[in-house]
Write a protein that holds these residues in place. Sequence first.
Motif, PDB file in Angstrom:
ATOM      1  N   LEU A 265       3.855 -21.350  27.296  1.00  0.00           N
ATOM      2  CA  LEU A 265       2.652 -22.131  27.000  1.00  0.00           C
ATOM      3  C   LEU A 265       2.032 -22.695  28.275  1.00  0.00           C
ATOM      4  N   GLY A 266       2.899 -23.225  29.140  1.00  0.00           N
ATOM      5  CA  GLY A 266       2.393 -23.801  30.382  1.00  0.00           C
ATOM      6  C   GLY A 266       1.734 -22.775  31.277  1.00  0.00           C
ATOM      7  N   SER A 267       2.290 -21.557  31.298  1.00  0.00           N
ATOM      8  CA  SER A 267       1.705 -20.515  32.152  1.00  0.00           C
ATOM      9  C   SER A 267       0.374 -20.005  31.604  1.00  0.00           C
ATOM     10  N   LYS A 268       0.192 -20.059  30.286  1.00  0.00           N
ATOM     11  CA  LYS A 268      -1.056 -19.610  29.685  1.00  0.00           C
ATOM     12  C   LYS A 268      -2.124 -20.697  29.661  1.00  0.00           C
ATOM     13  N   GLY A 269      -1.664 -21.931  29.720  1.00  0.00           N
ATOM     14  CA  GLY A 269      -2.580 -23.047  29.530  1.00  0.00           C
ATOM     15  C   GLY A 269      -3.609 -23.172  30.645  1.00  0.00           C
ATOM     16  N   ARG A 270      -4.893 -23.366  30.253  1.00  0.00           N
ATOM     17  CA  ARG A 270      -5.960 -23.665  31.199  1.00  0.00           C
ATOM     18  C   ARG A 270      -6.607 -25.005  30.867  1.00  0.00           C
ATOM     19  N   ASP A 271      -6.169 -25.588  29.758  1.00  0.00           N
ATOM     20  CA  ASP A 271      -6.711 -26.862  29.301  1.00  0.00           C
ATOM     21  C   ASP A 271      -5.852 -27.994  29.868  1.00  0.00           C
ATOM     22  N   LEU A 272      -6.484 -28.958  30.524  1.00  0.00           N
ATOM     23  CA  LEU A 272      -5.746 -30.021  31.202  1.00  0.00           C
ATOM     24  C   LEU A 272      -4.913 -30.844  30.221  1.00  0.00           C
ATOM     25  N   GLN A 273      -5.502 -31.186  29.088  1.00  0.00           N
ATOM     26  CA  GLN A 273      -4.759 -31.982  28.100  1.00  0.00           C
ATOM     27  C   GLN A 273      -3.565 -31.196  27.557  1.00  0.00           C
ATOM     28  N   MET A 274      -3.745 -29.900  27.334  1.00  0.00           N
ATOM     29  CA  MET A 274      -2.657 -29.060  26.854  1.00  0.00           C
ATOM     30  C   MET A 274      -1.530 -29.002  27.878  1.00  0.00           C
ATOM     31  N   ILE A 275      -1.884 -28.869  29.145  1.00  0.00           N
ATOM     32  CA  ILE A 275      -0.864 -28.822  30.204  1.00  0.00           C
ATOM     33  C   ILE A 275      -0.060 -30.116  30.227  1.00  0.00           C
ATOM     34  N   ARG A 276      -0.744 -31.236  30.071  1.00  0.00           N
ATOM     35  CA  ARG A 276      -0.029 -32.526  30.044  1.00  0.00           C
ATOM     36  C   ARG A 276       0.921 -32.608  28.854  1.00  0.00           C
ATOM     37  N   GLU A 277       0.446 -32.158  27.690  1.00  0.00           N
ATOM     38  CA  GLU A 277       1.289 -32.168  26.493  1.00  0.00           C
ATOM     39  C   GLU A 277       2.542 -31.305  26.710  1.00  0.00           C
ATOM     40  N   VAL A 278       2.350 -30.129  27.284  1.00  0.00           N
ATOM     41  CA  VAL A 278       3.471 -29.213  27.507  1.00  0.00           C
ATOM     42  C   VAL A 278       4.471 -29.813  28.492  1.00  0.00           C
ATOM     43  N   LEU A 279       3.984 -30.461  29.529  1.00  0.00           N
ATOM     44  CA  LEU A 279       4.890 -31.090  30.500  1.00  0.00           C
ATOM     45  C   LEU A 279       5.733 -32.176  29.835  1.00  0.00           C
ATOM     46  N   GLU A 280       5.127 -32.971  28.969  1.00  0.00           N
ATOM     47  CA  GLU A 280       5.882 -33.997  28.249  1.00  0.00           C
ATOM     48  C   GLU A 280       6.929 -33.363  27.335  1.00  0.00           C
ATOM     49  N   MET A 281       6.567 -32.278  26.681  1.00  0.00           N
ATOM     50  CA  MET A 281       7.498 -31.599  25.788  1.00  0.00           C
ATOM     51  C   MET A 281       8.649 -30.967  26.571  1.00  0.00           C
ATOM     52  N   LYS A 282       8.368 -30.425  27.742  1.00  0.00           N
ATOM     53  CA  LYS A 282       9.426 -29.846  28.570  1.00  0.00           C
ATOM     54  C   LYS A 282      10.396 -30.928  29.038  1.00  0.00           C
ATOM     55  N   SER A 283       9.873 -32.068  29.413  1.00  0.00           N
ATOM     56  CA  SER A 283      10.738 -33.177  29.835  1.00  0.00           C
ATOM     57  C   SER A 283      11.655 -33.621  28.696  1.00  0.00           C
ATOM     58  N   GLU A 284      11.102 -33.686  27.496  1.00  0.00           N
ATOM     59  CA  GLU A 284      11.902 -34.085  26.327  1.00  0.00           C
ATOM     60  C   GLU A 284      12.944 -33.018  25.996  1.00  0.00           C
ATOM     61  N   THR A 285      12.582 -31.754  26.154  1.00  0.00           N
ATOM     62  CA  THR A 285      13.519 -30.669  25.862  1.00  0.00           C
ATOM     63  C   THR A 285      14.681 -30.660  26.852  1.00  0.00           C
ATOM     64  N   GLU A 286      14.435 -30.990  28.101  1.00  0.00           N
ATOM     65  CA  GLU A 286      15.514 -31.079  29.087  1.00  0.00           C
ATOM     66  C   GLU A 286      16.514 -32.159  28.683  1.00  0.00           C
ATOM     67  N   LYS A 287      16.022 -33.259  28.165  1.00  0.00           N
ATOM     68  CA  LYS A 287      16.914 -34.322  27.688  1.00  0.00           C
ATOM     69  C   LYS A 287      17.715 -33.849  26.474  1.00  0.00           C
ATOM     70  N   ILE A 288      17.075 -33.050  25.628  1.00  0.00           N
ATOM     71  CA  ILE A 288      17.779 -32.492  24.471  1.00  0.00           C
ATOM     72  C   ILE A 288      18.903 -31.580  24.934  1.00  0.00           C
ATOM     73  N   ARG A 289      18.657 -30.751  25.932  1.00  0.00           N
ATOM     74  CA  ARG A 289      19.686 -29.838  26.443  1.00  0.00           C
ATOM     75  C   ARG A 289      20.886 -30.614  26.992  1.00  0.00           C
ATOM     76  N   GLU A 290      20.615 -31.712  27.669  1.00  0.00           N
ATOM     77  CA  GLU A 290      21.716 -32.531  28.192  1.00  0.00           C
ATOM     78  C   GLU A 290      22.574 -33.073  27.056  1.00  0.00           C
ATOM     79  N   GLN A 291      21.940 -33.465  25.976  1.00  0.00           N
ATOM     80  CA  GLN A 291      22.671 -34.060  24.857  1.00  0.00           C
ATOM     81  C   GLN A 291      23.484 -33.013  24.088  1.00  0.00           C
TER      82      GLN A 291
END
Length: 296
Positions: A265-291
Amino acid sequence: MTIRSMTGFGRAKGSLGEEWTAEVIARSVNHRFLDVTVKVRENEIDLEPVLRRVFSRHVARGKVEVALRLKRSTPAPTVIAIDEGLLEALLARFALLAEHYPVSGRLEARDLLTIPQIFSVETSGNGFTPDDLAALEAIAREAALALVAMRETEGALVSADLTERIEFLEKRLHRLSLRRGEIAGKALETLRERLRPLLSEPGLDPGRLEQEAALAVDRSDVAEELQRLEGHLEQFASLLSSSDEPVGKKLDFLAQEILRELNTLGSKGRDLQMIREVLEMKSETEKIREQVQNLE
């Protein structure tokens, strides 16, 4: 089956017949597979399979260290053995030396005690009866259940945390899904603006340019990624709520798949708001992987 952490501690104590008091102590930490280590003394080696069998039955994954502390409730009977053949040979040799050399006196008991080969002190009754083994199995089972109870308590906390994070991702995914058409429209309009100066160039077909622009926007569409993400999140939530077997490895795999789709999604994204949303989701997913790496 309750979600379990791989970190825990369990202890149990009891009697093995009238002669022994046993204490079983178990600790567990994260590990990719099940690895049970049992620590017993050399004269207790017959008890090791009992402990290993019990904990392998109750724990599916993790590095488990089991220690056995065994004490006698009553003093062990002792047997003092004397090597009479060696003693007789020693006395005969001493008498022979006295005949040929100026050696006088006689051997006292304290002299004989300085020769370790003559005396040996042995403890009898070191064997374990079937009743002793059955009693140890019951103590080990109690310790294993205490270990599992602690793992389940911690697992419940981890599960609650993961549920909140999955809900966060689902909300963000819903927002992206609602904006998919808007994002595609903006991408097409942006591409048209960039191509507009080329329309005045001789030899270029405006219809062909429009077609290529539409194809480029279609290739950047994220509908498939959003659909796969929705499926992964639903499966993740389902495993957290109900499962008949340990789910740690499955959840870890799903977390990797979620992260992979977000990267796309991040590589396809050209929309600034979408990129921000994806970055937040990736950060949350990294925390999920740790758990999830701490779950059985």
